[in-house]
Design an enzyme around this catalytic site. Sequence first.
Site, short mmCIF file in Angstrom:
data_model
loop_
_atom_site.label_atom_id
_atom_site.label_comp_id
_atom_site.label_asym_id
_atom_site.label_seq_id
_atom_site.Cartn_x
_atom_site.Cartn_y
_atom_site.Cartn_z
N THR A 71 0.86 -1.20 0.00
CA THR A 71 0.00 0.00 0.00
C THR A 71 0.89 1.24 0.00
O THR A 71 0.69 2.18 -0.79
CB THR A 71 -0.93 0.01 1.24
OG1 THR A 71 -1.76 -1.14 1.18
CG2 THR A 71 -1.78 1.27 1.29
N GLN A 179 0.79 -9.69 -5.71
CA GLN A 179 0.30 -11.08 -5.77
C GLN A 179 1.20 -11.99 -6.59
O GLN A 179 0.95 -13.20 -6.65
CB GLN A 179 -1.12 -11.11 -6.35
CG GLN A 179 -2.17 -10.48 -5.45
CD GLN A 179 -2.44 -11.29 -4.18
OE1 GLN A 179 -2.17 -12.49 -4.12
NE2 GLN A 179 -2.97 -10.65 -3.16
N HIS A 202 4.42 -10.20 3.27
CA HIS A 202 3.49 -11.16 3.91
C HIS A 202 2.67 -11.97 2.91
O HIS A 202 1.94 -12.87 3.29
CB HIS A 202 2.58 -10.44 4.92
CG HIS A 202 1.53 -9.56 4.32
ND1 HIS A 202 0.24 -9.97 4.16
CD2 HIS A 202 1.59 -8.30 3.85
CE1 HIS A 202 -0.47 -8.98 3.62
NE2 HIS A 202 0.34 -7.96 3.41
N CYS A 331 -9.45 -6.20 1.54
CA CYS A 331 -9.46 -4.75 1.71
C CYS A 331 -10.78 -4.12 1.30
O CYS A 331 -10.97 -2.92 1.44
CB CYS A 331 -8.33 -4.13 0.90
SG CYS A 331 -6.76 -4.87 1.28
N1 PMP Z 1 -1.91 -4.79 -4.04
C1 PMP Z 1 -2.46 -6.01 -4.13
C2 PMP Z 1 -2.68 -6.61 -5.49
C3 PMP Z 1 -2.82 -6.71 -2.99
O1 PMP Z 1 -3.39 -7.92 -3.09
C4 PMP Z 1 -2.61 -6.11 -1.72
C5 PMP Z 1 -3.00 -6.81 -0.45
N2 PMP Z 1 -4.30 -7.32 -0.44
C6 PMP Z 1 -2.02 -4.83 -1.68
C7 PMP Z 1 -1.69 -4.20 -2.86
C8 PMP Z 1 -1.77 -4.12 -0.39
O2 PMP Z 1 -0.78 -4.81 0.33
P1 PMP Z 1 -0.53 -4.45 1.87
O3 PMP Z 1 -1.84 -4.62 2.55
O4 PMP Z 1 0.48 -5.45 2.30
O5 PMP Z 1 -0.04 -3.05 1.93
#
Ligand code: PMP
Length: 373
Positions: A71, A179, A202, A331
């Site tokens: 993010t 991903q 993660h 999210c």
């Molecule tokens: N981009 C994608 C394609 C994701 O799948 C995710 C996590 N769901 C994120 C960005 C954001 O990652 P993070 O929550 O580790 O910041």
Amino acid sequence: MLYLDNSATTQMLPEVKEAMIPYLLEEFGNPSSKYYNLATKAKEATEDSRKYISALLGCDTDEVIFTSGATESNNMIIKGIADFYGENNKHIVTSKIEHPAVIETCRYLEKKGFTITYLDVDANGLINLEELRKILVHHPPLLVTIMWGNNEIGSLQPIKEISDLCFENNVFFHTDATQTVGKVPCDLSLLEGLQFLSCSAHKFHGPKGIGVSIIKKDKNNLKRKITPLLHGGGQESDYRSGTLPVHNIVGMGIAAKLAHSRIDDNINHLIRLEQYLIDILKENFGEVLHINNNYLSKIPGIISVQFKGINNEMLIKKLSDVVALSSGSACSTSKPSHVLEAIGLDQKAIRSTIRFSLSPYIEIQDLNIFKEM
Ligand code: PMP
């Protein structure tokens, strides 16, 4: 309980935990400090991790910028480019199936006067290269930001072709590879037109709260300029100030090293697991089952399935003691999926879709629980 929500997050590997513990306890030095052992050991551990990540991604170590996760990386890169270069060109191209960390960043920039083109995708979740080519030629944007692989349907974009188009048209290209890193080969040395990449540890069995922005150097081998997200002590080549979380960085490095060395085995195992699960689901739910992402160009282990006539949230809740599943992105679980909408599913189909996201660290017999349902 069987955990099949690996697109949301993954379990840390034991090797990752073991490597991190000393840096949470006795090896507590600040890698930016100098001369004494605690500091130099922290610095060495940080640089080792940078090496493992750059090897996984096919880039140089000084192109690896640690952040708190994807993010942050997405925000840092997109806003950093917009702020630094956006005076004369306020056009950005993205797709309709991006993660909110990209889409919402673009929406924010829209309010600041940028024009955003949100590319459609087809039923397989792929952008149209010809449409992109026409935009690049007739209305060249400052930046193209298109994800490498999708978190809900696993679709893998034609990244080499997009990179080539951006290169030919002299346009910045960023990809959200959250991903795909550690799951499919992501070799930036083959992608001349790709300058920026985001990912999180993660998602490939590393710790939470750590990720990287890859910022490729320019053709003169100089650091590429963007506006830093965080101003301060000048860490991470001045792109992202703040004392480095060495324990998390060490964890990400080991996760990257393991993902790199196991990538072929993991892919083969995931393909076997996926086929086995699909066979069981077809046998047990044949008449109500529809697979949304029954195509080849996808991340192994992500299966998006409709159980026709069944409410996805109710089913997931009902099964939650036995298996961890999700209806889509962690999210945005409260809203109907914008990704499934973009591939052409109606609201009924969206409300009956469940995402299975597998891990290479489960066994084929673990999936037998679905035989009894
Ligand atoms: N981009 C994608 C394609 C994701 O799948 C995710 C996590 N769901 C994120 C960005 C954001 O990652 P993070 O929550 O580790 O910041």
